[in-house]
Design a protein around this motif. Sequence first.
Motif, mmCIF file in Angstrom:
data_model
loop_
_atom_site.group_PDB
_atom_site.id
_atom_site.type_symbol
_atom_site.label_atom_id
_atom_site.label_comp_id
_atom_site.label_asym_id
_atom_site.label_seq_id
_atom_site.Cartn_x
_atom_site.Cartn_y
_atom_site.Cartn_z
ATOM 1 N N TRP A 26 1.051 -1.329 0.041
ATOM 2 C CA TRP A 26 -0.043 0.040 0.096
ATOM 3 C C TRP A 26 0.988 1.200 0.067
ATOM 4 N N THR A 46 -4.733 2.440 10.741
ATOM 5 C CA THR A 46 -4.077 1.106 10.268
ATOM 6 C C THR A 46 -4.731 -0.112 10.877
ATOM 7 N N ARG A 66 -7.926 -0.384 8.419
ATOM 8 C CA ARG A 66 -7.549 -0.511 6.938
ATOM 9 C C ARG A 66 -7.196 -1.992 6.712
ATOM 10 N N CYS A 67 -6.619 -2.661 7.818
ATOM 11 C CA CYS A 67 -6.203 -3.951 7.894
ATOM 12 C C CYS A 67 -7.255 -4.950 7.980
ATOM 13 N N GLU A 127 -9.358 -4.868 4.616
ATOM 14 C CA GLU A 127 -8.715 -5.696 3.683
ATOM 15 C C GLU A 127 -8.880 -7.370 4.246
ATOM 16 N N PHE A 128 -8.963 -7.649 5.426
ATOM 17 C CA PHE A 128 -9.165 -8.907 5.877
ATOM 18 C C PHE A 128 -10.613 -9.499 5.648
ATOM 19 N N TYR A 135 1.025 -5.000 3.724
ATOM 20 C CA TYR A 135 -0.105 -5.758 4.524
ATOM 21 C C TYR A 135 -0.006 -7.223 4.159
ATOM 22 N N ALA A 175 -1.665 -11.404 5.429
ATOM 23 C CA ALA A 175 -2.569 -12.278 6.541
ATOM 24 C C ALA A 175 -2.294 -13.541 6.222
ATOM 25 N N PHE A 183 -2.678 -11.356 11.124
ATOM 26 C CA PHE A 183 -2.607 -10.147 9.865
ATOM 27 C C PHE A 183 -1.477 -9.079 10.687
ATOM 28 N N GLU A 184 -0.726 -8.657 9.869
ATOM 29 C CA GLU A 184 0.224 -7.469 10.177
ATOM 30 C C GLU A 184 0.480 -6.652 9.072
ATOM 31 N N LEU A 185 1.232 -5.486 9.532
ATOM 32 C CA LEU A 185 1.429 -4.437 8.821
ATOM 33 C C LEU A 185 2.957 -4.128 8.616
ATOM 34 N N THR A 224 0.385 -5.939 14.693
ATOM 35 C CA THR A 224 0.212 -7.309 14.536
ATOM 36 C C THR A 224 -1.210 -7.620 15.172
#
Length: 282
Positions: free
Chosen positions: A180, A222, A225-226, A229-230, A254, A256, A261-263, A274
Amino acid sequence: MTAPPPLLPLMLRGALQSPFKRPRGTDNTPPPHGTSRITQLQVRAEHLTAYERVCAYPTTRDDLPVTYPHILGFPLAMRLMSARSFPLPLLGLVHTSIGITQQRDLSPAGTYELTVTIPELRPHHRGTEAVVVTGLRPTGDTGETPVWESTSTYLARHRTDTPAPEEQPKAEPLPGGTEWRLAGDLGRRYGAASGDRNPIHLHPLTARAFGFPRAIAHGMWTVARCLAEFGAHGPVHVQARFKAPVLLPGTVTYAARGPAFELRSGGGDRLHLTGEVTALTG
């Protein structure tokens, strides 16, 4: 309809009082007057749409995003944390984690009661943590637990005798991932949608005044947004931990796998966030 209090005056009040607050390492007494509540709360459609767009949640769903009630409760949390009776300085408080439990989908057309409380201050190896609990339930619901509840921790850094936990091995990045590119105005756009206009998120000049080289993304952007997406929604439990700020503009990845999940950024070397998403059953 009762509306949340305006954020800016609360943040200014907390900022002005911050230099006069000196937290103590052994102070874990719940702050007095640690509850704030509003009733007959209704969601404004334009506010919800702006939030969904900046966080990339689908605008076609007929339920609230899983992180949206946190935004509704944030002004109440600021009311408590900016009060003279709250012992920690508002300036410098760092949002370190959030856990969310949602029992069922929440309708944007519903009428809700929103409650925020600070049940605990607890020692941390880097200072003192405030525990902030937000609950949302339909008006008239008399169930024992809210249909949506979050627990956030906010850290005030100061000297302490609390020992640090044993250091854990460095986790390897999750495989795969989506890149991203984050624009420099992201903090201003999210601030306009959420009401959180903390100067560290708005402009490089105001961020430098607080020790950051550039503006940083909101932690709650953050995680939102995660989760967008998830695809997290419905009866679900979410746990997220904020590890390092995301500088703006910037590029993050990003990823998963299963519930995790993590960034990350810097080719995977810098971990920002995380978390885990667990569907609730039964």
